[in-house]
Design a protein around this motif. Structure first.
Motif, mmCIF file in Angstrom:
data_model
loop_
_atom_site.group_PDB
_atom_site.id
_atom_site.type_symbol
_atom_site.label_atom_id
_atom_site.label_comp_id
_atom_site.label_asym_id
_atom_site.label_seq_id
_atom_site.Cartn_x
_atom_site.Cartn_y
_atom_site.Cartn_z
ATOM 1 N N TRP A 1 25.558 15.877 48.509
ATOM 2 C CA TRP A 1 26.143 17.220 48.330
ATOM 3 C C TRP A 1 26.313 17.997 49.630
ATOM 4 O O TRP A 1 27.322 18.667 49.831
ATOM 5 N N ARG A 2 25.331 17.873 50.522
ATOM 6 C CA ARG A 2 25.410 18.628 51.775
ATOM 7 C C ARG A 2 26.624 18.188 52.608
ATOM 8 O O ARG A 2 27.353 19.012 53.149
ATOM 9 N N GLU B 1 29.894 19.279 51.000
ATOM 10 C CA GLU B 1 30.134 20.698 51.285
ATOM 11 C C GLU B 1 30.755 20.839 52.672
ATOM 12 O O GLU B 1 31.697 21.593 52.880
ATOM 13 N N ARG B 2 30.242 20.052 53.624
ATOM 14 C CA ARG B 2 30.755 20.068 54.982
ATOM 15 C C ARG B 2 32.211 19.559 55.029
ATOM 16 O O ARG B 2 33.040 20.113 55.736
ATOM 17 N N GLU B 3 32.493 18.493 54.235
ATOM 18 C CA GLU B 3 33.855 17.934 54.217
ATOM 19 C C GLU B 3 34.868 18.926 53.659
ATOM 20 O O GLU B 3 36.037 18.898 54.037
ATOM 21 N N THR B 4 34.408 19.770 52.726
ATOM 22 C CA THR B 4 35.371 20.660 52.083
ATOM 23 C C THR B 4 35.418 22.032 52.739
ATOM 24 O O THR B 4 36.112 22.925 52.279
ATOM 25 N N ARG B 5 34.651 22.219 53.812
ATOM 26 C CA ARG B 5 34.623 23.511 54.498
ATOM 27 C C ARG B 5 35.927 23.817 55.171
ATOM 28 O O ARG B 5 36.602 22.912 55.663
ATOM 29 N N GLU C 1 18.638 20.797 60.266
ATOM 30 C CA GLU C 1 19.051 19.791 59.286
ATOM 31 C C GLU C 1 18.409 18.464 59.673
ATOM 32 O O GLU C 1 18.409 18.073 60.832
#
Ligand code: AMP
Ligand code: GLY
Length: 423
Positions: free
Chosen positions: A415-416, A419-423, A190
């Motif tokens: 967005w990336r 996505e990490r926050e909602t994992r 990343e």
């Protein structure tokens, strides 16, 4: 302190806005600047390629400190000329600016100082470069050595693609910038941008950010100068920041000083966080655009004080403090960008920005008393929040209140991280 800021983009508007908050500032000039910067600075119509004209202006206005935004004047030696004249300047010498101006130069420093980066070779002829690619296989990365406005890099997924990129470089697709080619190993991971100041001896870590280079949602379509950014970059944990300082930044500062090119200014390191840790993709010798817009929203310290300390060898005496909030910026561009686009399209109205919000101007101008879009990247609509999702919602609320028919933006900045926050 009387300050001259050189540049005209969203990055410079963000720097002007933050410099203007300094109690040490008595007067800010911006050359050539833009209508957004006119809120904070007096605009001066100087040709920044004409170093003698810039110097004459500094003398006539008794400028104490010059801050250079973009890389082109630095590579052309503007900081050397101003420093020679005895005026403090934020920005590296032309020799030190090779860290951005020549990929081969940077790779050689990495090799000498054991700085983690993709394995590489430099080439001045196509036959040898192609033989190396055939031996290494794909994926592999082909880079024109010099400044190619961000277009000189091919991340080749196949050997054929890499061979074609080598032909392009040596056939003159990038002019003199492609007379030498660097072929390097593909790094998987990343990406993150890491910003750090240096006064030639010491380093002061600033903050991290993530850019969105592709024009389309989901990171699709051609590369651009950057369509949006957020800070901090969650991939840059405290441990990664410490490793980056120790394994990459500090050896670079030592290497530059020992090579006779002490670096003063900002290191903007493009990093790939691989399974092994941080690896250097490239250095830029100036602030990122649009990364600076989000950094300035989070900076609590006096920008003028820390830039001046970097320019005058006293960086060990200052600190940089940051808000824990996330800042996120959405770039609004002219329809068609990064290919051809209409110039001079009217921006009918801009919403007023509230607390923790700011619309920075990039390619705008005033025409007959009205605001128009003159560039590819035109507005940087910026907001903060406690999370990336919140900052994103705030930024797009502001975007939706901009009345500019010929503008467009990505709808997924951040967005990336979300996505990490909602994992
Ligand atoms: P640069 O102009 O060097 O920043 O390269 C542009 C983009 O190409 C970077 O932001 C990366 O996405 C990609 N890139 C450059 N070098 C590499 C590499 N060695 N491995 C993978 N991707 C790379
Ligand atoms: N946003 C990438 C750059 O400033 O180079």
């Amino acid at each position: 302190m009387k300050v001259l800021l050189i540049g005209t983009g969203g990055r410079e508007h963000a720097l002007a806005w933050k410099l203007a908050q300094s109690p040490k500032l008595t007067k800010l000039f911006a050359a050539p600047g833009n209508p957004g910067m006119a809120e904070n600075a007096e605009l001066v119509a100087l040709d920044v390629d004409d170093h003698e004209a810039v110097l004459a202006f500094c003398r006539s206005e008794a400028i104490d400190f010059v801050v250079v935004g973009p890389e082109a004047p630095l590579v052309a030696g503007i900081a050397d000329r101003i420093r020679q004249a005895g005026i403090a300047v934020f920005g590296p010498s032309a020799a030190a600016a090779q860290l951005e101006g020549s990929k081969g130069f940077t790779k050689d420093i990495c090799a000498r100082y054991n700085i983690p980066t993709g394995a590489y070779q430099r080439f001045t002829d196509g036959v040898a470069a192609k033989a190396y690619v055939e031996a290494q296989g794909a994926p592999i990365v082909v880079k024109a050595d010099g400044l190619a406005a961000g277009k000189g890099v091919t991340v080749a997924m196949t050997v054929d693609e890499a061979l074609a990129a080598i032909d392009d470089c040596f056939d003159g697709a990038f002019g003199a910038a492609g007379a030498e080619v660097v072929v390097e190993a593909y790094l998987d991971g990343e990406e993150a941008s890491f910003f750090c100041l240096s006064d030639g001896k010491t380093a002061l870590a600033l903050a991290t950010a993530q850019d969105h280079k592709r024009v389309g949602d989901g990171d699709t379509g051609p590369n651009t100068g950057g369509m949006g950014a957020y800070s901090p970059a969650p991939v840059m944990t405290q441990d990664m920041v410490e490793r980056t300082m120790k394994e990459i930044i500090e050896p670079t500062i030592r290497g530059m000083a020992e090579s006779g090119y002490p670096f003063t200014g900002v290191f903007f390191a493009g990093l790939m966080i691989t399974a092994k840790g941080p690896e250097l993709i490239e250095y830029n010798v100036r602030f990122g655009d649009p990364e600076t817009q989000v950094l300035m929203m989070r900076l609590k310290s006096d920008l003028l004080e820390i830039l001046y300390a970097a320019a005058t060898g006293t960086l060990d005496e200052v600190k940089a403090e940051w808000s824990d909030d996330v800042a996120l910026t959405v770039v609004m561009a002219s329809k068609g960008y990064p290919a051809a686009y209409d110039k001079g399209t009217p921006i009918a109205s801009l919403p007023s920005a509230g607390e923790g919000e700011k619309i920075f101007h990039a390619g705008t101008a005033m025409k007959d008393g009205a605001l128009v879009a003159t560039g590819g990247r035109v507005l940087n609509v910026t907001a903060t929040g406690r999370t990336v999702a919140e900052a994103q919602a705030n930024a797009y609320r502001l975007v939706d209140a901009v009345d500019w028919e010929n503008g467009f933006c990505r709808r997924d900045i951040g967005w990336r991280a979300i996505e990490r926050e909602t994992r």
